[in-house]
Design a protein around this motif. Structure first.
Motif, PDB file in Angstrom:
ATOM      1  N   LEU A  88       0.825  -1.208   0.000  1.00  0.00           N
ATOM      2  CA  LEU A  88       0.000   0.000   0.000  1.00  0.00           C
ATOM      3  C   LEU A  88       0.861   1.261   0.000  1.00  0.00           C
ATOM      4  O   LEU A  88       0.523   2.251  -0.665  1.00  0.00           O
ATOM      5  CB  LEU A  88      -0.922   0.018   1.225  1.00  0.00           C
ATOM      6  N   GLY A 148       0.832   4.018  -2.860  1.00  0.00           N
ATOM      7  CA  GLY A 148       0.550   5.395  -2.474  1.00  0.00           C
ATOM      8  C   GLY A 148       1.583   6.360  -3.025  1.00  0.00           C
ATOM      9  O   GLY A 148       1.236   7.445  -3.509  1.00  0.00           O
ATOM     10  N   PHE A 187      -3.696   5.688   0.443  1.00  0.00           N
ATOM     11  CA  PHE A 187      -2.941   4.433   0.422  1.00  0.00           C
ATOM     12  C   PHE A 187      -1.645   4.574   1.209  1.00  0.00           C
ATOM     13  O   PHE A 187      -1.265   3.677   1.950  1.00  0.00           O
ATOM     14  CB  PHE A 187      -2.629   4.014  -1.008  1.00  0.00           C
ATOM     15  N   THR A 214      -2.310   4.804   5.021  1.00  0.00           N
ATOM     16  CA  THR A 214      -2.819   3.519   5.499  1.00  0.00           C
ATOM     17  C   THR A 214      -1.701   2.484   5.561  1.00  0.00           C
ATOM     18  O   THR A 214      -1.598   1.730   6.534  1.00  0.00           O
ATOM     19  CB  THR A 214      -3.945   3.014   4.585  1.00  0.00           C
TER      20      THR A 214
END
Length: 68
Positions: A11, A15, A53, A56
């Motif tokens: 992620l 991102g 993203f 997270t």
């Protein structure tokens, strides 16, 4: 192998790619990739999704405890 940490790393990388692509498309006045073209303000969508993203993924990496 810790699955949460691996998913967090994926992620985070997605991102970073989304933030770079969104920022480039915004500064270039829009982006045209293949048949998909976007104007300057709709190029903010990949930037915002990339930020979500990224943060997270970072929180998944930080919040996962190492268990041996």
């Amino acid at each position: 192998m810790n699955l949460k940490r691996t998913f967090g790393a994926i992620l985070t990388i997605l991102g970073i790619v989304g933030v770079i692509w969104g920022a480039y498309a915004f500064l270039a006045g829009g982006d045209s990739v293949g048949n998909v073209s976007m104007n300057q303000f709709s190029s903010l969508v990949p930037f915002v999704v990339g930020l979500i993203f990224f943060f997270t993924g970072i929180s998944l990496i930080k919040g996962t405890k190492d268990t041996a």
